[in-house]
Design an enzyme around this catalytic site. Structure first.
Site, PDB file in Angstrom:
ATOM      1  N   ASP A 209       0.831  -1.199   0.000  1.00  0.00           N
ATOM      2  CA  ASP A 209       0.000   0.000   0.000  1.00  0.00           C
ATOM      3  C   ASP A 209       0.872   1.259   0.000  1.00  0.00           C
ATOM      4  O   ASP A 209       1.850   1.339   0.751  1.00  0.00           O
ATOM      5  CB  ASP A 209      -0.882  -0.026   1.253  1.00  0.00           C
ATOM      6  CG  ASP A 209      -1.923   1.081   1.240  1.00  0.00           C
ATOM      7  OD1 ASP A 209      -2.741   1.094   0.312  1.00  0.00           O
ATOM      8  OD2 ASP A 209      -1.908   1.922   2.158  1.00  0.00           O
ATOM      9  N   GLU A 262      14.207 -14.343   2.345  1.00  0.00           N
ATOM     10  CA  GLU A 262      14.508 -15.337   3.387  1.00  0.00           C
ATOM     11  C   GLU A 262      13.592 -16.554   3.234  1.00  0.00           C
ATOM     12  O   GLU A 262      13.905 -17.630   3.721  1.00  0.00           O
ATOM     13  CB  GLU A 262      14.252 -14.755   4.792  1.00  0.00           C
ATOM     14  CG  GLU A 262      15.182 -13.646   5.224  1.00  0.00           C
ATOM     15  CD  GLU A 262      14.630 -12.902   6.456  1.00  0.00           C
ATOM     16  OE1 GLU A 262      13.774 -13.458   7.179  1.00  0.00           O
ATOM     17  OE2 GLU A 262      15.066 -11.755   6.675  1.00  0.00           O
TER      18      GLU A 262
HETATM   19  O1  TEU Z   1      -4.618   4.292  -1.753  1.00  0.00           O
HETATM   20  C1  TEU Z   1      -3.731   5.315  -2.064  1.00  0.00           C
HETATM   21  C2  TEU Z   1      -4.346   6.017  -3.223  1.00  0.00           C
HETATM   22  O2  TEU Z   1      -4.316   5.508  -4.284  1.00  0.00           O
HETATM   23  C3  TEU Z   1      -5.126   7.220  -2.968  1.00  0.00           C
HETATM   24  O3  TEU Z   1      -4.277   8.278  -2.754  1.00  0.00           O
HETATM   25  C4  TEU Z   1      -6.063   7.440  -4.090  1.00  0.00           C
HETATM   26  O4  TEU Z   1      -5.543   8.396  -4.937  1.00  0.00           O
HETATM   27  C5  TEU Z   1      -7.364   7.842  -3.484  1.00  0.00           C
HETATM   28  O5  TEU Z   1      -7.894   6.703  -2.845  1.00  0.00           O
HETATM   29  C6  TEU Z   1      -8.366   8.396  -4.485  1.00  0.00           C
HETATM   30  O6  TEU Z   1      -9.012   7.446  -5.222  1.00  0.00           O
HETATM   31  C7  TEU Z   1      -4.275   3.272  -0.892  1.00  0.00           C
HETATM   32  C8  TEU Z   1      -5.419   2.301  -0.803  1.00  0.00           C
HETATM   33  O7  TEU Z   1      -5.615   1.719  -2.059  1.00  0.00           O
HETATM   34  C9  TEU Z   1      -6.633   3.020  -0.291  1.00  0.00           C
HETATM   35  O8  TEU Z   1      -7.770   2.216  -0.274  1.00  0.00           O
HETATM   36  C10 TEU Z   1      -6.315   3.501   1.104  1.00  0.00           C
HETATM   37  O9  TEU Z   1      -7.389   4.270   1.590  1.00  0.00           O
HETATM   38  C11 TEU Z   1      -5.047   4.341   1.096  1.00  0.00           C
HETATM   39  O10 TEU Z   1      -3.985   3.737   0.406  1.00  0.00           O
HETATM   40  C12 TEU Z   1      -4.560   4.558   2.508  1.00  0.00           C
HETATM   41  O11 TEU Z   1      -4.076   3.371   3.040  1.00  0.00           O
END
Ligand code: TEU
Length: 550
Positions: A209, A262
């Site tokens: 993520d 690992e």
């Molecule tokens: O998303 C990061 C991301 O892609 C966002 O900045 C995106 O631009 C935004 O959701 C608008 O659509 C990741 C995960 O995919 C998301 O579900 C999480 O909420 C986020 O990280 C935080 O962990």
């Protein structure tokens, strides 16, 4: 399951959003048992890897992307034993399993943060990114923020004030998701330790993520004000030179690689959610010692133009020369469904699917994409997704309706449409956690499995062809000269005995039929009316075709 090396280069990834996939116990919320029950359908669809969005302990304010214990499972989803079983059943079906690793931040309810926030001198005081402010404290005791770093949408600061520590802490995404301090070796060991727990249990890798954001500038320098478009993320007003894709972050990819190595064999995969142009993000792959794959999000744009995709493919080909591969994404749990991006035209969505599954790269499918599910319109007021509520609380509905996908992600997270029964076969509950898309009686997996012309069957055919033909899962890609509205490429593979296998993919984005000056056997067509004569092939409007040239 075979333990072949580099298995992930030939796979097709399917993203499961556990909360909305299948509810086995009737509480209206999907769970891991539900996923286990439905794995055979995914095997039948033909995908090779199942990526599960987070199911770890969490207050669920961002539905799992706010973790409160990396080593435990949220009780509504199951327990560690269910996870073990899920991996086993998946492996038994020949499927690989990838978990979602959220390294950048935790929930503010994680015991680490609770402790860290309690004083300036507790044992975890330095586990998050705390910083003194600038200038003298104001009447409320607050100083000015340490720098100009922004939260998503660039409308608010990423710094949050703690009256207890009288300091700021960084939360690069939502305010309740404080960023971990990855320069602290204890943090690294704690999160790597959790990763090792799941690797030891047999997970085949991680989707990472917001991986690009983890290591910020050590000196906390402000980002330069320079708007930036593209790169697969939402519009930015500030360049993120000091917060995203920093050299230190690229090094972190190598450290993580060492952790997962690992556990090889089988080789484990690391897939980075990183944003940026292909010439920036390919750095993460290193010299085969960094991430295995990086997502390519550029296909998520509201663009339905042959020229756009031709240029895009050329750029990825230039930056991801073999054996490197981009991981192309056409849908995910954050962005609008394909069919909504192309004006509700399923033919166009099918053409894009044909492209996704025949490019040189690893394709990712988000649950529901295989039946061309549409966004479920849900007003911003009352949204469960915290995005809009946090960043755009003042926005009137008539405005948000037009740009809803960017701010109410609930719309693409409604329950999976399995069949025409109550709640689309997702759950027996009175109420599901999000409403079911009202289109479900017409659009569901069961109906489409029966219909040879359905989108589910198109996905199944394309995935099967991709698996079967080395030119598709292992071949080169060469863009072919074609008209303005056409994207065409040849995929070729040289076998050990020197024989060359070729297929040609012709995608007609135009509104008129196309006469392609090449004949061949039609291996797949995304729509009706494709016909080959002795020398030409007719490709109707908004149709894609995979040809074996004669
Ligand atoms: O998303 C990061 C991301 O892609 C966002 O900045 C995106 O631009 C935004 O959701 C608008 O659509 C990741 C995960 O995919 C998301 O579900 C999480 O909420 C986020 O990280 C935080 O962990």
């Amino acid at each position: 399951m075979t333990d072949e090396a580099r298995w992930w280069q030939r796979t097709t990834i399917y993203q499961v959003y556990p909360r909305s996939f299948a509810d086995s116990d009737g509480d209206g919320i999907g769970d891991l048992r539900g996923v286990i029950d439905r794995l055979p359908v995914l095997a039948e669809l033909g995908v090779g890897t199942v990526w599960l969005s987070p199911f770890f302990a969490s207050p669920q304010e961002d539905f799992g992307y706010d973790i409160s214990d990396y080593t435990a499972v949220a009780p509504e989803y199951g327990d560690v034993e269910t996870v073990r079983e899920l991996i086993e059943v998946a492996h038994g079906l020949g499927l690989r399993v990838v978990f979602d690793l959220v390294m950048n931040h935790t929930s503010d309810q994680h015991p680490w943060f609770v402790e860290s926030a309690s004083s300036r001198d507790n044992p975890k005081a330095d586990w998050y990114l705390w910083h003194d402010g600038r200038g003298r404290p104001g009447r409320d005791g607050r100083t000015r923020r340490p720098n100009n770093w922004k939260a998503p949408l660039d409308l608010t600061s990423a710094w949050q004030w703690s009256p207890v520590r009288r300091q700021w802490f960084l939360a690069s995404f939502l305010p309740f998701q404080p960023d971990l301090n990855w320069r602290n070796p204890e943090v690294r060991e704690a999160v790597f330790g959790a990763a090792r727990q799941w690797l030891g249990m047999g997970v085949d890798g991680f989707r990472l993520d917001v991986f690009g954001w983890i290591m910020k500038d050590e000196a906390f320098r402000s980002n330069p004000f320079r708007p930036k478009l593209g790169g697969g993320d939402i519009v930015r007003l500030w360049r993120r030179d000091f917060t995203e894709n920093t050299p230190d972050n690229v090094r972190l990819a190598k450290d993580l690689r060492a952790v997962v190595d690992e556990f090889a064999p089988p080789e484990r995969v690391l897939i980075g959610e990183v944003f940026g142009s292909p010439d920036e993000v390919h750095e993460y792959l290193g010299d085969d010692d960094g991430l295995s794959l990086t997502f390519a999000f550029d296909l998520l744009e509201y663009r339905y133009s042959a020229r756009y995709f031709r240029d895009l493919i050329a750029r990825y080909e230039a930056n991801y020369a073999a054996p490197r591969l981009p991981a192309y994404v056409l849908e995910n749990h954050d962005r609008s469904r394909t069919i909504d991006r192309v004006g509700g035209d399923e033919g166009k969505a099918r053409l894009l699917a044909t492209m996704l599954l025949t490019l040189r790269g690893v394709p990712t499918i988000y649950q529901g994409q295989e039946i061309a599910t549409s966004n479920t319109y849900l007003p911003l007021a009352g949204a469960l997704d915290p995005m809009g509520r946090t960043f755009l609380p003042w926005m009137p509905e008539w405005v948000s309706r037009r740009i809803a996908e960017r701010i109410n992600r609930d719309e693409v997270r409604t329950p999976m449409q399995w069949d025409a029964s109550r709640n689309a076969g997702f759950s027996t509950a009175e109420r599901t956690w999000l409403p079911v898309n009202p289109e479900y009686p017409r659009r569901n997996v069961a109906a489409q499995r029966e219909d040879p012309d359905s989108t589910w069957r198109l996905f199944q055919t394309l995935i099967g062809l991709r698996r079967a033909l080395p030119e598709l899962h292992d071949g080169t890609l060469r863009l072919l000269d074609a008209g303005r509205d056409v994207v065409a490429y040849e995929r070729a593979h040289v076998a050990d005995d020197g024989t060359i296998a070729r297929v040609v993919v012709v995608l007609n984005f135009g509104a008129a039929p196309l006469t392609w000056a090449q004949a061949g056997e039609v291996l797949v067509a995304s729509g009706p009316g494709v016909a080959s004569t002795a020398t030409t092939t007719t490709v109707p409007a908004s149709t894609g075709v995979v040809l074996r040239p004669v």
